[in-house]
Write a protein that holds these residues in place. Structure first.
Motif, PDB file in Angstrom:
ATOM      1  N   ARG A  36      -9.213 -17.636  -2.235  1.00 59.18           N
ATOM      2  CA  ARG A  36     -10.385 -18.262  -2.822  1.00 59.18           C
ATOM      3  C   ARG A  36      -9.926 -19.189  -3.930  1.00 59.18           C
ATOM      4  O   ARG A  36      -9.427 -18.741  -4.956  1.00 59.18           O
ATOM      5  N   ASN A  37     -10.074 -20.483  -3.652  1.00 62.59           N
ATOM      6  CA  ASN A  37      -9.527 -21.505  -4.554  1.00 62.59           C
ATOM      7  C   ASN A  37      -8.029 -21.273  -4.706  1.00 62.59           C
ATOM      8  O   ASN A  37      -7.295 -21.258  -3.739  1.00 62.59           O
ATOM      9  N   ASP A  38      -7.554 -21.031  -5.914  1.00 60.49           N
ATOM     10  CA  ASP A  38      -6.121 -20.781  -6.138  1.00 60.49           C
ATOM     11  C   ASP A  38      -5.819 -19.294  -6.301  1.00 60.49           C
ATOM     12  O   ASP A  38      -4.724 -18.913  -6.712  1.00 60.49           O
ATOM     13  N   ASN A  39      -6.781 -18.439  -5.995  1.00 56.25           N
ATOM     14  CA  ASN A  39      -6.615 -17.005  -6.192  1.00 56.25           C
ATOM     15  C   ASN A  39      -6.412 -16.292  -4.856  1.00 56.25           C
ATOM     16  O   ASN A  39      -7.067 -16.614  -3.857  1.00 56.25           O
ATOM     17  N   LEU A  40      -5.481 -15.352  -4.843  1.00 58.83           N
ATOM     18  CA  LEU A  40      -5.245 -14.513  -3.669  1.00 58.83           C
ATOM     19  C   LEU A  40      -5.855 -13.148  -3.947  1.00 58.83           C
ATOM     20  O   LEU A  40      -5.416 -12.425  -4.845  1.00 58.83           O
ATOM     21  N   ILE A  41      -6.885 -12.784  -3.203  1.00 58.64           N
ATOM     22  CA  ILE A  41      -7.581 -11.512  -3.396  1.00 58.64           C
ATOM     23  C   ILE A  41      -7.137 -10.545  -2.307  1.00 58.64           C
ATOM     24  O   ILE A  41      -7.230 -10.848  -1.111  1.00 58.64           O
ATOM     25  N   ILE A  42      -6.635  -9.387  -2.714  1.00 56.42           N
ATOM     26  CA  ILE A  42      -6.106  -8.401  -1.771  1.00 56.42           C
ATOM     27  C   ILE A  42      -7.058  -7.223  -1.663  1.00 56.42           C
ATOM     28  O   ILE A  42      -7.445  -6.621  -2.668  1.00 56.42           O
ATOM     29  N   HIS A  43      -7.448  -6.911  -0.431  1.00 54.93           N
ATOM     30  CA  HIS A  43      -8.308  -5.766  -0.151  1.00 54.93           C
ATOM     31  C   HIS A  43      -7.462  -4.678   0.506  1.00 54.93           C
ATOM     32  O   HIS A  43      -6.931  -4.876   1.602  1.00 54.93           O
ATOM     33  N   LEU A  44      -7.334  -3.546  -0.142  1.00 54.26           N
ATOM     34  CA  LEU A  44      -6.535  -2.443   0.391  1.00 54.26           C
ATOM     35  C   LEU A  44      -7.301  -1.719   1.494  1.00 54.26           C
ATOM     36  O   LEU A  44      -8.522  -1.542   1.413  1.00 54.26           O
ATOM     37  N   ASP A  45      -6.566  -1.278   2.523  1.00 51.76           N
ATOM     38  CA  ASP A  45      -7.193  -0.544   3.625  1.00 51.76           C
ATOM     39  C   ASP A  45      -7.572   0.876   3.202  1.00 51.76           C
ATOM     40  O   ASP A  45      -8.413   1.513   3.827  1.00 51.76           O
ATOM     41  N   GLU A  46      -6.931   1.371   2.150  1.00 48.00           N
ATOM     42  CA  GLU A  46      -7.250   2.696   1.630  1.00 48.00           C
ATOM     43  C   GLU A  46      -7.017   2.685   0.122  1.00 48.00           C
ATOM     44  O   GLU A  46      -6.296   1.826  -0.392  1.00 48.00           O
ATOM     45  N   PRO A  47      -7.641   3.605  -0.608  1.00 44.49           N
ATOM     46  CA  PRO A  47      -7.518   3.593  -2.077  1.00 44.49           C
ATOM     47  C   PRO A  47      -6.069   3.694  -2.545  1.00 44.49           C
ATOM     48  O   PRO A  47      -5.240   4.352  -1.911  1.00 44.49           O
ATOM     49  N   LEU A  48      -5.781   3.020  -3.640  1.00 42.08           N
ATOM     50  CA  LEU A  48      -4.438   3.047  -4.211  1.00 42.08           C
ATOM     51  C   LEU A  48      -4.174   4.387  -4.876  1.00 42.08           C
ATOM     52  O   LEU A  48      -5.020   4.909  -5.603  1.00 42.08           O
ATOM     53  N   ASN A  49      -3.006   4.957  -4.595  1.00 42.91           N
ATOM     54  CA  ASN A  49      -2.628   6.229  -5.198  1.00 42.91           C
ATOM     55  C   ASN A  49      -2.111   5.969  -6.611  1.00 42.91           C
ATOM     56  O   ASN A  49      -0.971   5.594  -6.817  1.00 42.91           O
ATOM     57  N   GLN A  50      -2.966   6.167  -7.601  1.00 44.64           N
ATOM     58  CA  GLN A  50      -2.628   5.847  -8.988  1.00 44.64           C
ATOM     59  C   GLN A  50      -1.468   6.713  -9.510  1.00 44.64           C
ATOM     60  O   GLN A  50      -0.596   6.223 -10.236  1.00 44.64           O
ATOM     61  N   ASP A  51      -1.459   7.988  -9.147  1.00 46.94           N
ATOM     62  CA  ASP A  51      -0.397   8.884  -9.623  1.00 46.94           C
ATOM     63  C   ASP A  51       0.957   8.444  -9.073  1.00 46.94           C
ATOM     64  O   ASP A  51       1.957   8.418  -9.794  1.00 46.94           O
ATOM     65  N   HIS A  52       0.987   8.099  -7.782  1.00 45.94           N
ATOM     66  CA  HIS A  52       2.235   7.654  -7.166  1.00 45.94           C
ATOM     67  C   HIS A  52       2.698   6.346  -7.802  1.00 45.94           C
ATOM     68  O   HIS A  52       3.885   6.164  -8.081  1.00 45.94           O
ATOM     69  N   LEU A  53       1.760   5.446  -8.035  1.00 50.69           N
ATOM     70  CA  LEU A  53       2.102   4.153  -8.634  1.00 50.69           C
ATOM     71  C   LEU A  53       2.692   4.341 -10.029  1.00 50.69           C
ATOM     72  O   LEU A  53       3.688   3.704 -10.381  1.00 50.69           O
ATOM     73  N   GLU A  54       2.106   5.222 -10.810  1.00 45.42           N
ATOM     74  CA  GLU A  54       2.615   5.453 -12.172  1.00 45.42           C
ATOM     75  C   GLU A  54       4.004   6.077 -12.133  1.00 45.42           C
ATOM     76  O   GLU A  54       4.865   5.777 -12.955  1.00 45.42           O
ATOM     77  N   THR A  55       4.255   6.935 -11.146  1.00 43.63           N
ATOM     78  CA  THR A  55       5.568   7.560 -11.010  1.00 43.63           C
ATOM     79  C   THR A  55       6.632   6.534 -10.648  1.00 43.63           C
ATOM     80  O   THR A  55       7.730   6.525 -11.197  1.00 43.63           O
ATOM     81  N   VAL A  56       6.294   5.630  -9.725  1.00 44.98           N
ATOM     82  CA  VAL A  56       7.248   4.638  -9.244  1.00 44.98           C
ATOM     83  C   VAL A  56       7.422   3.486 -10.210  1.00 44.98           C
ATOM     84  O   VAL A  56       8.545   3.093 -10.552  1.00 44.98           O
TER      85      VAL A  56
END
Length: 229
Positions: free
Chosen positions: A9-29
């Motif tokens: 959209r214009n100059d923005n890339l919008i990403i739609h995840l197929d499933e919710p992001l695992n916040q705990d895993h992301l914080e660990t990594v």
């Protein structure tokens, strides 16, 4: 590996995840969920190409010669590895395949990774390798293999450093390519533009990430420990 859909959209890339992001895993990594980097690939959904099939079997031939392992057995090994890597997705390079160009590229990357990691000599398949792709150029740098001929290589600066003290050069801002001594001399003799035309490689080479530079043991000035994107 989490799948997602992207919309421009214009100059923005919008990403739609197929499933919710695992916040705990992301914080660990990543160590934080406030700011982090992601790698993404734009899928090429066209049907897998005949050239990709040719390259795949040429590379299998090289591994067969090196390992004395039958080509059909190697094919099944890499097909299985692909299924594991893609969480159960099947692949085929037959004429009737429903696999895409991106699917075939993923399979080829697995084969090329194996060959670099185990120092399998590139012979029959080397002329067919996609030297214009960043992934291949990166692997050549990582394993110190000449992008042009597969001989032992050093890291060549496309934007020439000259007589500057290399320890004071910010390598994260420089473009590089893995070249043997012979091709290193040639690129400096005929210049990068003519070299790129002759061997069908990007005239700019690639930029290496900070962690790659450190892993390769390339000394230099790494300002703010960040890499320009």
């Amino acid at each position: 590996m989490q799948r997602a859909r992207a919309v421009m959209r214009n100059d923005n890339l919008i990403i739609h995840l197929d499933e919710p992001l695992n916040q705990d895993h992301l914080e660990t990594v990543a160590g934080s969920t406030d700011q982090f980097y992601i790698d993404f690939e734009v899928a090429d959904t066209r049907k897998a190409r005949v050239q990709q099939r040719r390259l795949f079997f040429a590379l299998l031939h090289d591994i067969e010669v090196w390992s004395f392992t039958p080509k059909d057995y190697l094919k099944e090994i890499f097909y299985t590895q692909y299924e594991i890597y893609t969480a159960g997705k099947e692949i085929s390079l037959a004429d009737s395949t429903k696999s895409s160009v991106s699917d075939a590229n993923t399979l080829l990357d697995l084969v090329i990774d194996f060959m670099f990691e185990w120092r399998v000599p590139f012979k029959k398949g080397y002329e067919l390798l996609p030297r214009d792709q960043r992934y291949f150029l990166y692997q050549c740098c990582r394993h110190r293999v000449c992008t042009i001929c597969s001989k032992r290589a050093d890291i060549h600066h496309i934007d020439v450093v000259g007589r500057t003290n290399r320890n004071k050069v910010d390598h994260t801002k420089r473009h590089v390519m893995a070249l043997c001594r012979e091709h290193h001399i040639e690129i400096e003799t005929i210049n990068a533009v003519n070299f790129a035309k002759k061997y069908h490689v990007p005239v700019t080479g690639i930029k290496l990430k900070l962690e790659d530079l450190k892993e390769l043991g390339i000394k230099g000035k790494y300002e703010d420990e960040k890499v320009e994107q």
